[in-house]
Design an enzyme around this catalytic site. Structure first.
Site, mmCIF file in Angstrom:
data_model
loop_
_atom_site.group_PDB
_atom_site.id
_atom_site.type_symbol
_atom_site.label_atom_id
_atom_site.label_comp_id
_atom_site.label_asym_id
_atom_site.label_seq_id
_atom_site.Cartn_x
_atom_site.Cartn_y
_atom_site.Cartn_z
ATOM 1 N N CYS A 1 -15.949 4.271 0.038
ATOM 2 C CA CYS A 1 -14.924 3.273 0.442
ATOM 3 C C CYS A 1 -14.421 3.483 1.703
ATOM 4 O O CYS A 1 -13.460 2.747 2.490
ATOM 5 C CB CYS A 1 -13.695 3.269 -0.661
ATOM 6 S SG CYS A 1 -13.130 4.896 -0.630
ATOM 7 N N ASP B 1 -16.202 9.466 -2.747
ATOM 8 C CA ASP B 1 -15.056 9.475 -1.972
ATOM 9 C C ASP B 1 -14.679 10.770 -1.446
ATOM 10 O O ASP B 1 -15.019 11.776 -2.086
ATOM 11 C CB ASP B 1 -13.988 8.873 -2.707
ATOM 12 C CG ASP B 1 -12.687 8.240 -2.104
ATOM 13 O OD1 ASP B 1 -12.817 8.289 -0.946
ATOM 14 O OD2 ASP B 1 -11.745 7.939 -2.694
ATOM 15 N N ARG C 1 1.049 -1.086 -0.065
ATOM 16 C CA ARG C 1 0.047 -0.005 -0.084
ATOM 17 C C ARG C 1 0.918 1.194 0.098
ATOM 18 O O ARG C 1 1.605 1.545 1.009
ATOM 19 C CB ARG C 1 -0.877 0.054 1.311
ATOM 20 C CG ARG C 1 -1.631 1.139 1.345
ATOM 21 C CD ARG C 1 -2.834 0.846 2.621
ATOM 22 N NE ARG C 1 -3.477 2.143 2.796
ATOM 23 C CZ ARG C 1 -4.735 2.333 2.686
ATOM 24 N NH1 ARG C 1 -5.387 1.567 1.756
ATOM 25 N NH2 ARG C 1 -5.249 3.566 2.791
ATOM 26 N N ARG D 1 -14.179 -6.214 1.684
ATOM 27 C CA ARG D 1 -12.723 -6.266 1.578
ATOM 28 C C ARG D 1 -12.179 -7.546 2.025
ATOM 29 O O ARG D 1 -11.309 -7.934 1.392
ATOM 30 C CB ARG D 1 -12.208 -5.217 2.449
ATOM 31 C CG ARG D 1 -12.476 -3.908 1.897
ATOM 32 C CD ARG D 1 -11.900 -3.340 0.429
ATOM 33 N NE ARG D 1 -10.460 -3.443 0.591
ATOM 34 C CZ ARG D 1 -9.288 -2.658 1.162
ATOM 35 N NH1 ARG D 1 -10.075 -1.465 1.587
ATOM 36 N NH2 ARG D 1 -8.230 -2.752 0.947
ATOM 37 N N HIS E 1 -6.955 1.415 -6.889
ATOM 38 C CA HIS E 1 -7.346 0.683 -5.835
ATOM 39 C C HIS E 1 -8.044 -0.683 -6.060
ATOM 40 O O HIS E 1 -9.471 -0.761 -6.050
ATOM 41 C CB HIS E 1 -8.180 1.617 -4.984
ATOM 42 C CG HIS E 1 -8.252 1.171 -3.540
ATOM 43 N ND1 HIS E 1 -7.763 0.184 -2.781
ATOM 44 C CD2 HIS E 1 -8.830 1.980 -2.355
ATOM 45 C CE1 HIS E 1 -7.924 0.040 -1.642
ATOM 46 N NE2 HIS E 1 -8.497 1.206 -1.308
ATOM 47 N N GLN F 1 -10.407 -2.654 -3.237
ATOM 48 C CA GLN F 1 -11.404 -1.863 -2.775
ATOM 49 C C GLN F 1 -12.714 -2.253 -3.984
ATOM 50 O O GLN F 1 -13.733 -2.443 -3.670
ATOM 51 C CB GLN F 1 -11.070 -0.644 -2.603
ATOM 52 C CG GLN F 1 -12.395 0.330 -2.399
ATOM 53 C CD GLN F 1 -12.924 -0.229 -1.004
ATOM 54 O OE1 GLN F 1 -12.247 0.069 0.177
ATOM 55 N NE2 GLN F 1 -14.190 -0.401 -0.833
#
Length: 307
Positions: A262, A222, A103, A290, A130, A133
């Site tokens: 998310c 987001d 990450r 997830r 991502h 996700q």
């Protein structure tokens, strides 16, 4: 041949469907107490150069539930944070572990890690993509709607890593995708180039959130300022005024429209508290998934069965 999950652009619709199907099975097994320790004795190295809650906990828990072990490597405290070349880190971890999750900020760093590692590499987040996700997002929409193909996905907000992966994932799974971003905050050019190759579903990039939301079956949003963009917070608040998921916007969507976020969410900015709470079940189903989607990825990549 070694397989990685670096970005959804690398996957086919069949690849993603396989991950989602295995994710559903992983979720069923976990909910019913069925043994599924497919990665017993295997180790995942987890490199974190960005802070995390959901990514760390879901990957670490997922490895435990699959019978394996996860090792947390802080970017600040490991040698990669002190300037060791990523290609050397890749080759060292390949001698110790069975998979790497990273990450970080740069997609180039993840691609280089995949190039030099001899074990699977999973992108846990970059500034460009991502993928884990969005696999969880697609899994959640399919759970609630029983399909993906033919649905309309709408995204309201910044053309960031989330929208880059949502566009690719949605279109590859047969969804129409409509995105509303302020001028200057568009999705990545590579993703926009990909949209021009799609012929079996529709894509639109507009400036008016109401136009994007009209007839949507699922609305995504987001935060306006992602991790690493804190210095731009005030500028972005001004740019994104009107790009909020609220009751007026939801009134334009199809009946039964879902909302996905998310997380973490900034209530009162990109989404109102009322809309968030009205769709909290869907949003926290998304967060839970997830775990299951990533277990599917780890199993398919590290368990000997390629995606």
């Amino acid at each position: 041949m070694k397989k990685d999950l670096l970005k959804l652009l690398d996957l086919t619709r069949e690849d993603m469907t396989k991950i989602l199907n295995v994710g559903d099975q992983m979720k069923y097994n976990q909910k019913h107490g069925l043994t599924h320790n497919h990665l017993q004795g295997k180790t995942l190295a987890m490199i974190f150069e960005k802070n995390s809650t959901r990514t760390r906990v879901s990957f670490e828990t997922g490895m435990y539930q699959l019978g394996g072990h996860a090792i947390f490597l802080s970017g600040k405290e490991s040698q990669i944070g002190r300037g060791e070349p990523v290609e050397d880190t890749a080759r060292v971890l390949s001698r110790y572990c069975d998979g790497i999750m990273i990450r970080t900020y740069s997609q180039e760093e993840v691609e280089k890690l995949g190039q030099y590692a001899t074990i699977p590499v999973i992108n846990g987040l970059t500034d460009f993509a991502h993928p884990c996700q969005v696999l969880a997002d697609l899994m959640t929409v399919r759970e609630h709607k029983a399909k993906l193909e033919g649905l309309k996905m709408c995204f309201i907000g910044d053309g960031n890593n989330m929208v880059n992966s949502l566009i690719v994932g949605g279109l590859k799974c047969g969804m129409d995708v409509s995105v509303a971003c302020p001028e200057g905050y568009d999705p990545h050019p590579d993703v926009m180039a990909f949209t021009k190759t799609v012929t079996d579903c529709k894509f639109s990039l507009v400036r008016d959130p109401r136009e994007a939301a009209a007839g949507a079956d699922v609305v995504f949003t987001d935060v306006w300022a992602s991790m690493g963009q804190e210095e731009e917070t005030m500028k972005r608040r001004a740019a994104f005024q009107g790009y909020q998921v609220n009751g007026d916007l939801m009134a334009l969507t199809n009946p039964g429209c879902m909302v996905q976020h998310c997380l973490p969410a900034h209530r009162g900015e990109e989404i109102t508290a009322e809309v968030f709470e009205a769709h909290a079940q869907e949003i926290f189903d998304e967060a839970e998934n997830r775990l299951h989607a990533q277990k599917a990825v780890m199993y398919l990549l590290m368990g000997g069965e390629s995606i």
